[in-house]
Design a protein around this motif. Structure first.
Motif, PDB file in Angstrom:
ATOM      1  N   ASN A  81       0.915  -1.323  -0.027  1.00 47.11           N
ATOM      2  CA  ASN A  81      -0.144   0.046  -0.021  1.00 47.11           C
ATOM      3  C   ASN A  81       0.924   1.130   0.018  1.00 47.11           C
ATOM      4  OD1 ASN A  81      -2.329  -1.765   0.047  1.00 47.11           O
ATOM      5  ND2 ASN A  81      -2.507  -1.516   2.252  1.00 47.11           N
ATOM      6  N   SER A 185      -7.228  -2.199  -2.045  1.00 50.95           N
ATOM      7  CA  SER A 185      -5.928  -2.004  -1.428  1.00 50.95           C
ATOM      8  C   SER A 185      -5.798  -3.363  -0.585  1.00 50.95           C
ATOM      9  CB  SER A 185      -5.730  -1.063  -0.526  1.00 50.95           C
ATOM     10  OG  SER A 185      -6.638  -1.052   0.435  1.00 50.95           O
ATOM     11  N   ASN A 188      -3.791  -5.055   5.932  1.00 49.79           N
ATOM     12  CA  ASN A 188      -2.576  -4.540   6.718  1.00 49.79           C
ATOM     13  C   ASN A 188      -1.971  -6.026   7.643  1.00 49.79           C
ATOM     14  OD1 ASN A 188      -2.142  -2.148   5.874  1.00 49.79           O
ATOM     15  ND2 ASN A 188      -3.342  -1.401   7.421  1.00 49.79           N
ATOM     16  N   TYR A 197      -6.648  -9.196  -2.020  1.00 48.10           N
ATOM     17  CA  TYR A 197      -6.301  -8.368  -3.138  1.00 48.10           C
ATOM     18  C   TYR A 197      -7.205  -8.863  -4.328  1.00 48.10           C
ATOM     19  CZ  TYR A 197      -4.033  -5.542  -6.628  1.00 48.10           C
ATOM     20  OH  TYR A 197      -3.563  -4.626  -7.642  1.00 48.10           O
TER      21      TYR A 197
END
Length: 341
Positions: A81, A185, A188, A197
């Protein structure tokens, strides 16, 4: 750079780099040797690295321009990202720092965009190799077909589900604006961020282009993050991505959401068959609260249909039949290649 390449558009290639000194120069040299030249390379360098990755990148940058962004990442998703925020190209692709890439990688996919400008996503095929089998991998790549086709959204999703398309970001060239418009995106975290994704890429597009050409060598290094995932911890490690995919589709495509969970349960069951003896197998599926091997709503396969029936009749019979046919069953598990003969 050819005028035609300028009109086709720039590609932003984003590479996370953490302790990547051993392999990243080869990967970059493969990119510098591309037959399509209108691209930029963005390195999301993790300052927690303890090897000489940064100094090596700085040396390469003196000859071949790189954008080296230094930061502290908590995951591969965070790094990707971060690199994306710096992208200026019309198209974006994410490459790993320890693989090898065919010279026609970029040109093959950008040409499909040129032929079908309404597409948002194009992907190619790949070969998985070990460090000892890279030469054999290249032979497969060179002999792979050069055809391509257009896949409708549902067809592409179920190819993803059945592993006909891999859940990996380095196969997908996407329009940058498409990613922005659809808020696509990486989550995390590191285990399964690429799975989420890939699903979002396909879920938001009416159709995608897919080249049959194998253009990427995914190399299974002993130091790869993949090797930290074992059959024993696979279910736990991928819990976040599994839940994210399921939740993402619950409102827009509840059938796919259910089918995805069903497939994940199957992979756990088949992996457990190969890994454990029967008492341990039974304990494992009870621990994970799996009482049934569900049918898929769409595109189920004959071997799985037989397995479902057998599992419902007798888990003991299912286990021993699956064990007997392990040579075939292991190809249906996420960790089959690591379980040996």
């Amino acid at each position: 750079m050819e005028t035609s390449e300028k009109s086709l558009g720039k590609i932003s290639i984003i590479i996370p780099a953490y302790n990547a000194a051993k392999f990243i120069e080869t990967t970059l040299n493969n990119l510098f040797a591309q037959t399509y030249h209108n691209f930029e390379i963005i390195i999301a360098y993790d300052e927690k690295s303890t090897d000489n990755t940064l100094s090596l990148l700085q040396k390469i940058n003196e000859i071949h321009p790189l954008t080296i962004d230094i930061g502290k990442d908590t995951s591969s998703g965070t790094a990707r990202n971060r690199g994306f925020q710096l992208a200026k190209g019309e198209y974006v692709i994410f490459v790993d720092a320890d693989d090898e890439i065919h010279p026609e990688y970029l040109r093959t996919m950008i040409t499909i965009f040129q032929t079908h400008p309404g597409l948002n996503v194009v992907c190619c095929d790949y070969v998985k190799v070990f460090e000892s089998t890279i030469d054999e991998g290249w032979q497969i790549v060179e002999n792979s077909p050069t055809t391509y086709n257009l896949l409708q959204r549902e067809e592409a999703l179920y190819m993803l589900l059945w592993k006909k398309i891999a859940n990996v970001p380095w196969l997908f060239l996407a329009k940058r604006q498409y990613l922005i418009d659809n808020d696509i995106s990486f989550p995390n975290y590191s285990f399964g961020d690429d799975v989420v994704y890939a699903h979002k890429l396909i879920a938001n597009s009416e159709k995608i282009g897919r080249s049959d050409k194998k253009l990427y060598l995914f190399i299974m290094h002993e130091t790869s993050i993949t090797h930290t995932v074992t059959p024993e911890n696979w279910w736990m490690r991928y819990e976040k991505s599994r839940n994210d995919v399921i939740n993402y589709f619950q409102k827009t495509d509840p059938i796919y959401s259910e089918d995805y969970l069903a497939m994940m349960k199957r992979e756990l069951i088949y992996t457990s068959v190969l890994l454990y003896d029967y008492p341990e197998f039974k304990h494992e599926i009870i621990k994970q609260n799996i009482s049934d091997l569900p049918m898929l709503h769409k595109h189920d396969k004959y071997l799985y249909q037989l397995s479902v029936i057998c599992f419902r009749i007798s888990k003991w019979a299912f286990y021993h039949l699956a064990k007997f046919t392990a040579r075939w069953m292991k190809n249906l598990t996420p960790m089959g290649k690591k379980l040996g003969n």
